[in-house]
Design a protein around this motif. Structure first.
Motif, PDB file in Angstrom:
ATOM      1  N   MET A   1     116.021  36.015   2.671  1.00 40.48           N
ATOM      2  CA  MET A   1     114.901  36.366   3.092  1.00 40.48           C
ATOM      3  C   MET A   1     114.675  36.287   4.496  1.00 40.48           C
ATOM      4  SD  MET A   1     112.256  37.557   1.821  1.00 40.48           S
ATOM      5  CE  MET A   1     110.805  37.048   0.730  1.00 40.48           C
ATOM      6  N   LYS A   2     115.377  35.408   5.411  1.00 40.59           N
ATOM      7  CA  LYS A   2     115.349  35.249   6.791  1.00 40.59           C
ATOM      8  C   LYS A   2     116.015  36.413   7.514  1.00 40.59           C
ATOM      9  CE  LYS A   2     115.833  31.881  10.507  1.00 40.59           C
ATOM     10  NZ  LYS A   2     116.418  30.874  10.889  1.00 40.59           N
ATOM     11  N   ASN A   3     117.029  36.876   6.804  1.00 42.81           N
ATOM     12  CA  ASN A   3     117.735  38.060   7.335  1.00 42.81           C
ATOM     13  C   ASN A   3     116.776  39.469   7.189  1.00 42.81           C
ATOM     14  OD1 ASN A   3     120.284  36.640   7.674  1.00 42.81           O
ATOM     15  ND2 ASN A   3     120.936  36.893   6.133  1.00 42.81           N
ATOM     16  N   LYS A   4     115.963  39.458   6.086  1.00 42.08           N
ATOM     17  CA  LYS A   4     115.030  40.758   6.124  1.00 42.08           C
ATOM     18  C   LYS A   4     114.042  40.743   7.181  1.00 42.08           C
ATOM     19  CE  LYS A   4     115.844  41.384   0.836  1.00 42.08           C
ATOM     20  NZ  LYS A   4     115.023  41.672  -0.157  1.00 42.08           N
ATOM     21  N   LYS A   5     113.487  39.382   7.491  1.00 42.93           N
ATOM     22  CA  LYS A   5     112.604  39.656   8.365  1.00 42.93           C
ATOM     23  C   LYS A   5     113.310  40.045   9.885  1.00 42.93           C
ATOM     24  CE  LYS A   5     109.215  36.473   6.208  1.00 42.93           C
ATOM     25  NZ  LYS A   5     108.535  35.083   6.295  1.00 42.93           N
ATOM     26  N   TRP A   6     114.390  39.349  10.157  1.00 47.37           N
ATOM     27  CA  TRP A   6     115.104  39.620  11.479  1.00 47.37           C
ATOM     28  C   TRP A   6     115.390  41.105  11.405  1.00 47.37           C
ATOM     29  CZ3 TRP A   6     119.961  41.533  12.629  1.00 47.37           C
ATOM     30  CH2 TRP A   6     120.396  41.439  13.893  1.00 47.37           C
ATOM     31  N   LEU A   7     116.004  41.641  10.315  1.00 48.25           N
ATOM     32  CA  LEU A   7     116.304  43.102  10.443  1.00 48.25           C
ATOM     33  C   LEU A   7     115.144  44.064  10.453  1.00 48.25           C
ATOM     34  CD1 LEU A   7     118.700  45.205  10.105  1.00 48.25           C
ATOM     35  CD2 LEU A   7     117.974  45.062   7.558  1.00 48.25           C
ATOM     36  N   LEU A   8     114.130  43.653   9.928  1.00 46.60           N
ATOM     37  CA  LEU A   8     112.787  44.490  10.187  1.00 46.60           C
ATOM     38  C   LEU A   8     112.347  44.406  11.315  1.00 46.60           C
ATOM     39  CD1 LEU A   8     110.732  46.192   8.676  1.00 46.60           C
ATOM     40  CD2 LEU A   8     109.465  44.010   8.002  1.00 46.60           C
ATOM     41  N   SER A   9     112.292  43.327  11.950  1.00 45.13           N
ATOM     42  CA  SER A   9     111.894  43.032  13.429  1.00 45.13           C
ATOM     43  C   SER A   9     112.808  43.823  14.511  1.00 45.13           C
ATOM     44  CB  SER A   9     111.748  41.486  13.737  1.00 45.13           C
ATOM     45  OG  SER A   9     111.080  40.837  13.038  1.00 45.13           O
ATOM     46  N   ALA A  10     114.185  43.960  14.250  1.00 44.79           N
ATOM     47  CA  ALA A  10     114.881  44.698  14.983  1.00 44.79           C
ATOM     48  C   ALA A  10     114.873  45.962  14.748  1.00 44.79           C
ATOM     49  CB  ALA A  10     116.304  44.234  14.585  1.00 44.79           C
ATOM     50  N   VAL A  11     114.662  46.528  13.670  1.00 47.72           N
ATOM     51  CA  VAL A  11     114.236  47.859  13.561  1.00 47.72           C
ATOM     52  C   VAL A  11     112.931  48.175  14.167  1.00 47.72           C
ATOM     53  CG1 VAL A  11     113.774  49.782  11.942  1.00 47.72           C
ATOM     54  CG2 VAL A  11     115.623  48.130  11.476  1.00 47.72           C
ATOM     55  N   ALA A  12     111.922  47.593  13.863  1.00 45.27           N
ATOM     56  CA  ALA A  12     110.691  47.783  14.579  1.00 45.27           C
ATOM     57  C   ALA A  12     110.876  47.774  16.223  1.00 45.27           C
ATOM     58  CB  ALA A  12     109.704  46.774  14.114  1.00 45.27           C
ATOM     59  N   GLY A  13     111.500  46.865  16.810  1.00 49.19           N
ATOM     60  CA  GLY A  13     111.636  46.924  18.190  1.00 49.19           C
ATOM     61  C   GLY A  13     112.482  48.121  18.776  1.00 49.19           C
TER      62      GLY A  13
END
Length: 63
Positions: A1-13
């Protein structure tokens, strides 16, 4: 779950950075409109003089 949030944040950035970069590059290519927007009829000699002195504008040929 933590990896999904990090990936989503990176894509949004990345999307935000690309949007800002595109806006910056687009604004560098825009130019200010100059002149009074009037249509003038010029003889060939007047047109040559205008192009030597100012050099900007649109030319429309009619036959």
């Amino acid at each position: 779950m933590k990896n999904k949030k990090w990936l989503l944040s990176a894509v949004a950035g990345i999307v935000v950075a690309l949007g800002i970069g595109t806006a910056f590059v687009s604004s560098q290519n825009s130019s200010e409109v100059k002149g009074n927007g009037e249509l003038e009829e010029l003889s060939p000699l007047q047109m040559k003089k205008f192009m030597r002195e100012d050099g900007t504008g649109f030319i429309m040929f009619l036959f």
